[in-house]
Each structure stands twice: as structure tokens, then as C-alpha cells.
Design an enzyme around this catalytic site. Sequence first.
Site, mmCIF file in Angstrom:
data_model
loop_
_atom_site.group_PDB
_atom_site.id
_atom_site.type_symbol
_atom_site.label_atom_id
_atom_site.label_comp_id
_atom_site.label_asym_id
_atom_site.label_seq_id
_atom_site.Cartn_x
_atom_site.Cartn_y
_atom_site.Cartn_z
ATOM 1 C CE1 TYR A 1 32.554 26.148 -11.617
ATOM 2 C CE2 TYR A 1 34.388 25.220 -10.392
ATOM 3 C CZ TYR A 1 33.276 25.060 -11.193
ATOM 4 O OH TYR A 1 32.881 23.798 -11.564
ATOM 5 C CG HIS B 1 34.128 23.700 -16.896
ATOM 6 N ND1 HIS B 1 34.455 24.689 -16.015
ATOM 7 C CD2 HIS B 1 32.945 23.199 -16.456
ATOM 8 C CE1 HIS B 1 33.512 24.792 -15.100
ATOM 9 N NE2 HIS B 1 32.577 23.896 -15.352
HETATM 10 P P1 NAD Z 1 26.598 21.634 -4.152
HETATM 11 O O1 NAD Z 1 25.436 20.773 -4.415
HETATM 12 O O2 NAD Z 1 27.812 21.030 -3.597
HETATM 13 O O3 NAD Z 1 26.092 22.869 -3.251
HETATM 14 C C1 NAD Z 1 26.979 23.886 -2.866
HETATM 15 C C2 NAD Z 1 26.229 24.911 -2.022
HETATM 16 O O4 NAD Z 1 25.823 24.300 -0.785
HETATM 17 C C3 NAD Z 1 27.083 26.100 -1.641
HETATM 18 O O5 NAD Z 1 26.261 27.245 -1.547
HETATM 19 C C4 NAD Z 1 27.599 25.737 -0.260
HETATM 20 O O6 NAD Z 1 27.952 26.885 0.458
HETATM 21 C C5 NAD Z 1 26.408 25.003 0.316
HETATM 22 N N1 NAD Z 1 26.749 24.002 1.353
HETATM 23 C C6 NAD Z 1 27.789 23.148 1.417
HETATM 24 N N2 NAD Z 1 27.733 22.384 2.513
HETATM 25 C C7 NAD Z 1 26.612 22.754 3.184
HETATM 26 C C8 NAD Z 1 26.002 22.327 4.384
HETATM 27 N N3 NAD Z 1 26.531 21.349 5.127
HETATM 28 N N4 NAD Z 1 24.859 22.929 4.775
HETATM 29 C C9 NAD Z 1 24.292 23.907 4.029
HETATM 30 N N5 NAD Z 1 24.827 24.365 2.870
HETATM 31 C C10 NAD Z 1 25.980 23.790 2.445
HETATM 32 O O7 NAD Z 1 26.922 22.336 -5.562
HETATM 33 P P2 NAD Z 1 28.241 22.751 -6.315
HETATM 34 O O8 NAD Z 1 29.130 23.623 -5.483
HETATM 35 O O9 NAD Z 1 27.802 23.254 -7.635
HETATM 36 O O10 NAD Z 1 28.999 21.381 -6.601
HETATM 37 C C11 NAD Z 1 30.137 20.988 -5.893
HETATM 38 C C12 NAD Z 1 31.412 21.174 -6.692
HETATM 39 O O11 NAD Z 1 31.418 20.289 -7.830
HETATM 40 C C13 NAD Z 1 31.623 22.569 -7.297
HETATM 41 O O12 NAD Z 1 32.098 23.473 -6.336
HETATM 42 C C14 NAD Z 1 32.593 22.244 -8.392
HETATM 43 O O13 NAD Z 1 33.892 22.083 -7.869
HETATM 44 C C15 NAD Z 1 32.089 20.895 -8.906
HETATM 45 N N6 NAD Z 1 31.138 21.058 -10.043
HETATM 46 C C16 NAD Z 1 31.631 20.908 -11.298
HETATM 47 C C17 NAD Z 1 30.805 21.103 -12.393
HETATM 48 C C18 NAD Z 1 31.370 20.947 -13.771
HETATM 49 O O14 NAD Z 1 32.555 20.670 -13.916
HETATM 50 N N7 NAD Z 1 30.595 21.129 -14.814
HETATM 51 C C19 NAD Z 1 29.467 21.435 -12.206
HETATM 52 C C20 NAD Z 1 28.974 21.550 -10.910
HETATM 53 C C21 NAD Z 1 29.823 21.351 -9.835
#
Ligand code: NAD
Length: 310
Positions: free
Chosen positions: A56, A119
Site C-alpha cells: 500500500y 499477500h
Molecule cells: P473498502 O471497501 O473498505 O473502501 C475503502 C474506501 O472507502 C476508501 O476510499 C475510504 O476512504 C472510503 N470510505 C471508508 N468509509 C467511508 C464512509 N463511511 N463513507 C464514504 N467512504 C468511505 O476497500 P479497501 O480499503 O480496499 O478494503 C479495506 C481494507 O481491507 C484495506 O484497507 C486493506 O487493509 C484490506 N484489504 C486487503 C486485501 C488483501 O489483503 N488482498 C485486499 C483488499 C483490502
Amino acid sequence: MEYRILGRTKLRVSALGFGASPLGDVFRVTDPAEGVRSVHSAIDHGINFFDVSPYYGAGVAEERLGRALSGKRTGVVLATKCGRYGASSFDFSAVGVRSSVEQSLRRLQTDYIDLLQVHDVEFGKVEQILTETLPTLQGLKESGVTRYIGITGYSLRTLLRIAEAFPIDTLLSYCRYNLLVDDLDQSLTPFAVAHQVGLINASPLHMGMLTESGAPPWHPAPLQVHEASRRALLVSARLGMNISEAALGFCLAHSYVSSTLIGMCTQREVQQNILAAGTHYDASLYKALLESVEPDRNVIWPSGLVDNLD
Ligand code: NAD
């Protein structure tokens, strides 16, 4: 805040977890000081589970999270990853893992990790992950560098193949259980329940799609998924609901997932999401939202090596 035990581990994690990828400017350029404040606000509201990766922002998210957690490490369950370093940069070798973890510890300003995960396993050869990557993580667990080990990814089939063959503590999948998709429950959830493996659900907003501002430009979903999401947005607006809060509430009601990871980088998002976590949503809201996304529910996209596609 509700806390749940992560599978067979001794980790007690907040049902609402802090996804730190936005701190690495993955979705948009963010204010680092506000990012630190969002982490502090999350801790103040009872969030104790933080997930990050060297991928990230090429280390930026780990650095910013490390700065924010400085002096606050006790009581925090810190998860990071190894193996993926860029959109098409991977190294699942033993040497690569050890070097990556050393750098993560430095950036995160800590001397141990609670959960170290491989990952995006679908981008590696399953044989290498089973015979080289995971044994290296196991060694790091035995030497106390990490307390637990897990795997993450999009391909449910690959996650399952690996989990069936190697004793891991946790599984993290993303974009496989939310308002737009629920196929997590067809394969990975039954396995995790049967073997008491900790299950983490990431991306409750389908990587930013289920928001008023919409998905980031790099989002890999086909057009029909974007259109389904827009229909859901209209329905939630008609019912006087914020789509992101409703989408998060839906995920938090899952019966086995220990923590739902939502990406956050502002205090406002933390506050909104904490509020959503404490709200009871009427079943009729979800009925209307789920109807609005049919028949485009459970549409997935290819991710990973050809041999590993779902
Ligand atoms: P998400 O679906 O959580 O969306 C995140 C986005 O939504 C960001 O732009 C954030 O600013 C916004 N957001 C958050 N709360 C909000 C709200 N209340 N209103 C409007 N917008 C809002 O997607 P993500 O960040 O990809 O997934 C969450 C976490 O999961 C990641 O940060 C990561 O830590 C993990 N993740 C891991 C993998 C992996 O290991 N392969 C893949 C995807 C995500």
C-alpha cells in the site's frame, strides 16, 4: 465496540477493523496528519485491529500507520503482509519474505507483528507458497517475530487450496462478501467454520464502490457491477440512508467473520463507520438494496495467475 475471537488464535479483535491501505494514498492523495488523527480516533472509539501491507503506497501506509501507533502499540492487534509489493511486483521467496518483514518492522516501529499474511496468494505458484513461503512464515512465528500467520487474496479457490494443505491461523478475502457479492459463504466460510480458522472480510464497500463518490478509476469490476452499485445508491438515497453505512452494517451482521476491514483515512470516516457499527438496520432496507443489485450480484473478475483463477 464488539470484539470477537479470531478463529483458534488468542487474538480478540474489534468487529470493525481499520484497513490502512488508504493511508498509502491508494484511493486518493490524503493528508498524512489527518491519517494519524483517524488512527487515534479509531483507537479512542475501541477499534483495536489494524491491517496494512508493504504494497500500500510502496511502504507509505506502513510508515504512516507506524507513526500513528507510536506509543500506542499495546492493545493493538497489528496485521501486515508480505509477498506483494506492486501492481505486478511479487516475491514469495524465503529470502524476500525475511527481508520484507525486517523492513515492515522498521516502518511500523515495532519488534513484532500480531498477524503476518501472505499477500494475494493467487499471484504466486501454489507449490512455492506451500513449500517455501508459508514454512518461512511458520519459522518467523516460532521465533516470535509474528504471533500468527495467514493468507489473503481474491481467488476463493486458491485460498481454499492453500488452507486445506497448510495449517494457517487466518484467511482474509476481499470483495467476496458485501451487498454486491456473497460467494465467500459458498466455499471459504464453511471451511473456516469447520476448521476454526479466523476469517477476515475486507472491502465492505467493494473497494470504494459503495460510496456516494463512487469507485476509484483503477477498480477492476466489470461495468455491470458499477451500474448495480449505482442502483443501490439510488435506493438507499430514496430510503434516506447513506449507502456506505448501510453496506458496512450488512457486512458486520455476518455470523462467522471476526472482523470486517474497512479502509479509512479521515476522522469523519471513522466516526461515520463507528456509528454504522452501532446501528440496527431494518431487514426491509437490505431486501430493497439486494433486489436493486440483482441480476448483477456475484459478478466477479479474473485475478492472479491463469492456474489460480476462480
Ligand atoms: P473498502 O471497501 O473498505 O473502501 C475503502 C474506501 O472507502 C476508501 O476510499 C475510504 O476512504 C472510503 N470510505 C471508508 N468509509 C467511508 C464512509 N463511511 N463513507 C464514504 N467512504 C468511505 O476497500 P479497501 O480499503 O480496499 O478494503 C479495506 C481494507 O481491507 C484495506 O484497507 C486493506 O487493509 C484490506 N484489504 C486487503 C486485501 C488483501 O489483503 N488482498 C485486499 C483488499 C483490502
